[in-house]
Design a protein around this motif. Structure first.
Motif, PDB file in Angstrom:
ATOM      1  N   ASP A  99       8.330   3.426  -9.411  1.00  0.00           N
ATOM      2  CA  ASP A  99       8.679   2.111  -8.858  1.00  0.00           C
ATOM      3  C   ASP A  99       8.508   1.015  -9.908  1.00  0.00           C
ATOM      4  O   ASP A  99       9.332   0.099 -10.011  1.00  0.00           O
ATOM      5  CB  ASP A  99       7.819   1.801  -7.630  1.00  0.00           C
ATOM      6  N   LYS A 148      -6.284  11.057   7.706  1.00  0.00           N
ATOM      7  CA  LYS A 148      -6.434  11.266   6.268  1.00  0.00           C
ATOM      8  C   LYS A 148      -7.650  12.101   5.894  1.00  0.00           C
ATOM      9  O   LYS A 148      -7.797  12.495   4.739  1.00  0.00           O
ATOM     10  CB  LYS A 148      -6.519   9.908   5.561  1.00  0.00           C
ATOM     11  N   LYS A 173       5.234   8.297  -7.648  1.00  0.00           N
ATOM     12  CA  LYS A 173       6.121   7.322  -7.016  1.00  0.00           C
ATOM     13  C   LYS A 173       5.796   5.896  -7.460  1.00  0.00           C
ATOM     14  O   LYS A 173       6.698   5.100  -7.755  1.00  0.00           O
ATOM     15  CB  LYS A 173       6.038   7.427  -5.493  1.00  0.00           C
ATOM     16  N   LYS A 174       4.508   5.564  -7.504  1.00  0.00           N
ATOM     17  CA  LYS A 174       4.102   4.226  -7.947  1.00  0.00           C
ATOM     18  C   LYS A 174       4.564   3.963  -9.378  1.00  0.00           C
ATOM     19  O   LYS A 174       5.042   2.866  -9.699  1.00  0.00           O
ATOM     20  CB  LYS A 174       2.576   4.074  -7.862  1.00  0.00           C
ATOM     21  N   ARG A 181      -0.807  13.077  -8.451  1.00  0.00           N
ATOM     22  CA  ARG A 181      -0.413  13.274  -7.063  1.00  0.00           C
ATOM     23  C   ARG A 181       0.957  12.619  -6.853  1.00  0.00           C
ATOM     24  O   ARG A 181       1.322  11.661  -7.566  1.00  0.00           O
ATOM     25  CB  ARG A 181      -1.447  12.698  -6.103  1.00  0.00           C
ATOM     26  N   PRO A 182       1.744  13.108  -5.911  1.00  0.00           N
ATOM     27  CA  PRO A 182       3.086  12.557  -5.685  1.00  0.00           C
ATOM     28  C   PRO A 182       3.104  11.041  -5.489  1.00  0.00           C
ATOM     29  O   PRO A 182       4.010  10.361  -5.964  1.00  0.00           O
ATOM     30  CB  PRO A 182       3.557  13.291  -4.419  1.00  0.00           C
ATOM     31  N   LYS A 183       2.097  10.503  -4.807  1.00  0.00           N
ATOM     32  CA  LYS A 183       2.034   9.057  -4.591  1.00  0.00           C
ATOM     33  C   LYS A 183       1.884   8.317  -5.911  1.00  0.00           C
ATOM     34  O   LYS A 183       2.451   7.231  -6.099  1.00  0.00           O
ATOM     35  CB  LYS A 183       0.871   8.730  -3.655  1.00  0.00           C
ATOM     36  N   SER A 184       1.132   8.885  -6.843  1.00  0.00           N
ATOM     37  CA  SER A 184       0.955   8.263  -8.157  1.00  0.00           C
ATOM     38  C   SER A 184       2.256   8.293  -8.946  1.00  0.00           C
ATOM     39  O   SER A 184       2.586   7.335  -9.652  1.00  0.00           O
ATOM     40  CB  SER A 184      -0.150   8.985  -8.942  1.00  0.00           C
ATOM     41  N   SER A 234      -6.187  15.672  -2.953  1.00  0.00           N
ATOM     42  CA  SER A 234      -5.997  14.466  -3.764  1.00  0.00           C
ATOM     43  C   SER A 234      -7.328  13.742  -3.937  1.00  0.00           C
ATOM     44  O   SER A 234      -8.085  13.581  -2.981  1.00  0.00           O
ATOM     45  CB  SER A 234      -4.987  13.526  -3.099  1.00  0.00           C
ATOM     46  N   LYS A 294       0.842  -1.195   0.000  1.00  0.00           N
ATOM     47  CA  LYS A 294       0.000   0.000   0.000  1.00  0.00           C
ATOM     48  C   LYS A 294       0.875   1.242   0.000  1.00  0.00           C
ATOM     49  O   LYS A 294       0.593   2.222  -0.651  1.00  0.00           O
ATOM     50  CB  LYS A 294      -0.911  -0.020   1.237  1.00  0.00           C
ATOM     51  N   ASN A 295       1.941   1.195   0.776  1.00  0.00           N
ATOM     52  CA  ASN A 295       2.992   2.209   0.773  1.00  0.00           C
ATOM     53  C   ASN A 295       4.259   1.529   1.280  1.00  0.00           C
ATOM     54  O   ASN A 295       4.355   0.315   1.298  1.00  0.00           O
ATOM     55  CB  ASN A 295       2.595   3.438   1.616  1.00  0.00           C
ATOM     56  N   GLU A 296       5.227   2.313   1.711  1.00  0.00           N
ATOM     57  CA  GLU A 296       6.509   1.736   2.106  1.00  0.00           C
ATOM     58  C   GLU A 296       6.414   0.895   3.372  1.00  0.00           C
ATOM     59  O   GLU A 296       7.255   0.032   3.615  1.00  0.00           O
ATOM     60  CB  GLU A 296       7.541   2.855   2.300  1.00  0.00           C
TER      61      GLU A 296
END
Length: 388
Positions: A298, A264, A294-295, A289-292, A275, A75-77
């Motif tokens: 990766d 959240k 990063k995914k 978004r930054p999370k997108s 977001s 889900k995340n790190e």
């Protein structure tokens, strides 16, 4: 006594045609084998007999699903999202029940609900939010339900379905899907709460439960956009947004036994940005978004590590990742072309490192962009140029 006319005799609508169509839908969605290790290919090898036996079990009430196979995805790190993978046979059974229930509940769903519904998608949800912002709804309740799928109450799910369905056999099938349990590292764990992420019928059950919240918001005069458990309430003043947040908390906790995540969930504004469904929406831009980002990076890193060879086969794999990301984000409202350009440059840098097995600022002189063109590398930015 219910004021609604309930659906009866759904079991009688289970036919050979419905069974075959349900299998075809499961096959299209692919997916791994369940706890019984029977793959889609293996199930299909004896399809007629398997579907006939499954239909007999579903109609007689003797059907019993296998426990789910636990699979964790990042889900995340630091966190993982638990998926429950049903056996292929059970996925077909869930699809049969889903196809029986969906025509009953689809007309009842709120127009502002966009998740897992026919001819509706994420982009339509984002565009609906942007339209409300243009109409002056600039204050936002950015809501996140804590562990939504894991915390859905079984009695509330069953009550919500039973309000419109009177076929006891179908209701028992839904209950069996919910309580089938999970095999986790060889250990059986019963499921007394939640609906599994990965289950074919789970999105429909989620919409059935949250439809109550939708109509409560509507009756209270609030404007909102919901995609499954991801939703925003849009207001015209900060005060209204705070009242809306309190109202959502009350409905979720008192009626649906769910809770908002305090970390959240927040009250913000279109000016500051927030977001939603992978985008950051603000009055200035609509970007990834930054999370997108990063995914995406990766995934690219996995395909461009230096131990791999730079060849057309590897570029084809990379193109599938690039194409999927570009098609999702390069919409008519997207303003992140600069981000795409930077990511394209970064991808080419990664590919040059694959070729030379080291990193240097001068690699672009040794490996020109035309080399990537010959290999068929596509660019994120090209999707921005091609969009209508």
């Amino acid at each position: 006594m219910s004021k609604f006319i309930k659906a009866h005799s759904l079991t009688g609508r289970i036919t050979d045609g419905l069974m075959l169509d349900s299998f075809k839908a499961v096959k299209r969605n692919r997916g791994a084998a369940g706890i019984d290790k029977v793959s889609i290919t293996m199930f299909e090898a004896n399809l007629a007999d398997n579907l006939r036996a499954l239909m007999r079990d579903l109609k007689s009430g003797s059907f019993q699903p296998h426990p789910l196979r636990r699979h964790l995805i990042p889900k995340n790190e630091t966190e993982f999202r638990p998926l429950g993978i049903p056996a292929v046979r059970d996925r077909v059974a869930q699809e049969v029940v889903r196809r029986l229930l969906n025509p009953i509940f689809e007309p009842l769903f709120h127009p502002s609900s966009y998740g897992f519904r026919h001819k509706r998608n994420c982009h339509m949800a984002v565009e609906a939010a942007l339209k409300l912002h243009d109409e002056g709804f600039g204050d936002v309740v950015d809501a996140d339900i804590k562990g939504f799928f894991d915390n859905l109450s079984h009695p509330i799910i069953m009550q919500s379905v039973a309000e419109r369905v009177a076929d006891g056999n179908i209701l028992r099938l839904v209950e069996k899907f919910l309580t089938s349990g999970v095999m986790d590292n060889g250990v059986f764990k019963p499921t007394s709460v939640g609906t599994p992420q990965g289950g074919v019928i789970s999105p429909l059950l989620a919409n059935i439960v949250l439809n109550y919240l939708d109509w409560q918001l509507d009756h209270a005069g609030y404007r909102f956009v919901r995609y499954a458990d991801d939703f925003v309430v849009l207001c015209q003043t900060p005060g209204q947004a705070k009242e809306a947040l309190a109202f959502v908390q009350q409905v979720l906790e008192q009626r649906l036994k769910l809770h908002l995540s305090p970390e959240k969930t927040k009250v913000t504004s279109y000016g500051k940005g927030y977001s939603f469904l992978g985008f950051v929406l603000s009055s200035r831009s609509r970007r990834m978004r930054p999370k997108s980002v990063k995914k995406f990076k990766d995934k690219v890193r996995e395909l461009t590590c230096r131990k791999l060879n730079l060849d057309k086969a590897q570029v084809d794999k990379l193109n599938r990742v690039i194409r999927g990301t570009a098609r999702y984000f390069a919409t008519r409202f997207f303003t992140g072309r600069t981000t795409f350009n930077r990511l394209d440059c970064w991808i080419r840098m990664r590919l040059r490192c694959m070729k030379t097995k080291s990193k240097s600022r001068c690699h672009h002189l040794k490996l020109h962009n035309k080399v990537f063109d010959r290999l068929g590398l596509i660019r994120l930015e090209s999707f921005c140029a091609a969009r209508p």
